[in-house]
Design a protein around this motif. Structure first.
Motif, short mmCIF file in Angstrom:
data_model
loop_
_atom_site.label_atom_id
_atom_site.label_comp_id
_atom_site.label_asym_id
_atom_site.label_seq_id
_atom_site.Cartn_x
_atom_site.Cartn_y
_atom_site.Cartn_z
N THR A 1 15.41 2.45 -24.74
CA THR A 1 15.90 2.84 -26.06
C THR A 1 16.72 1.68 -26.60
N ARG B 1 2.80 13.15 -25.31
CA ARG B 1 3.53 12.32 -26.26
C ARG B 1 2.56 11.73 -27.27
N TYR C 1 10.09 1.11 -20.19
CA TYR C 1 10.60 2.14 -21.10
C TYR C 1 12.06 1.86 -21.41
N HIS D 1 4.86 -0.06 -32.03
CA HIS D 1 6.16 -0.71 -32.18
C HIS D 1 5.94 -2.22 -32.26
N SER E 1 6.21 3.11 -30.10
CA SER E 1 7.32 4.00 -30.42
C SER E 1 6.89 5.43 -30.15
N ALA F 1 11.59 8.34 -23.51
CA ALA F 1 12.15 7.06 -23.96
C ALA F 1 11.75 6.84 -25.41
N GLU F 2 12.49 5.95 -26.08
CA GLU F 2 12.17 5.63 -27.47
C GLU F 2 11.00 4.65 -27.55
N ILE F 3 10.97 3.67 -26.63
CA ILE F 3 9.99 2.60 -26.66
C ILE F 3 9.25 2.55 -25.33
#
Length: 219
Positions: free
Chosen positions: A10, A197, A8, A202, A43, A50-52
């Motif tokens: 960003t 989520r 994880y 990504h 993503s 987290a972003e990714i």
């Protein structure tokens, strides 16, 4: 037994171009060569943490442990954190309450992950409910339950229900359905620390005739 290694992070905004080149040319091939097969990168489009999320799979815990001890992994990690912040990892093991996990993920897939901790004194009721009611209901609603995982190493919540759909609109429609909300309310009587989520690709793995390639869709 497949073991999942999730990473994880960003992305640092002004390092995005270098990040893209590093991920595709070095990071993914490096992990694949060490026996950590990269299934996809995701993503987080709705939800925190987290972003990714990078999703990798190894055949068993021993192979994963040996890979993470290699100097090659340390070098990849040291290079990665020059492009990202907030790096975390989790090692996940299957609970056995769902069918075999598939690493083949269709194009346009959206993931719906739900996380929770089971209330200890309600464990038996939980196992019966998710196996006999909740997961079958999700499947009947067009939300494929790809696996249920327990966090073996890493922070909580400690159970993850991984679900997949290929039509985002139908997923949203299902999540707003009164029957689904009623089922989720019943689930929450058996668990705590519930989170969810929505994830979109990504990095997408493309299977070729002889080998696979990866496309990075956004930075």
């Amino acid at each position: 037994m497949p073991v999942k290694f999730n990473q994880y992070w960003t992305i640092i905004p002004d390092r995005a171009k270098g990040y893209e080149k590093f991920i595709l040319k070095d990071f993914i091939p490096g992990l694949n060569n060490m026996g950590i097969q990269i299934v996809a990168g995701w993503s987080v489009i709705i939800g925190a943490y987290a972003e990714i999320i990078f999703e990798g799979v190894s055949n068993d815990l021993d192979l994963l442990e040996n890979a993470l001890k290699q100097k090659k992994y340390k070098k990849l990690y040291d290079n990665l954190v020059t492009y990202v912040r907030g790096y975390k990892t989790k090692v996940l093991i299957p609970t056995g309450r769902t069918d075999f996990y598939s690493i083949d993920i269709k194009e346009h897939t959206v993931k719906f992950n739900q996380m929770w901790d089971v209330i200890s004194e309600k464990k038996d009721d939980y196992e019966r409910f998710v196996s006999e009611e909740y997961y079958p209901f999700m499947e009947a609603s067009g939300i494929h339950v790809a696996g249920e995982w327990e966090v073996f190493i890493g922070d909580g919540p400690h159970f993850i229900c991984e679900a997949r759909v290929t039509e985002y609109e139908k997923l949203i429609e299902s999540l707003h359905n009164k029957k689904f909300r009623k089922a989720k309310t019943k689930l929450k009587e058996l668990v705590e620390n519930y989170q969810s989520r929505l994830l979109a690709f990504h990095v997408h793995k493309v299977k070729g005739y002889k080998s696979a390639s990866y496309n990075l869709l956004d930075t």
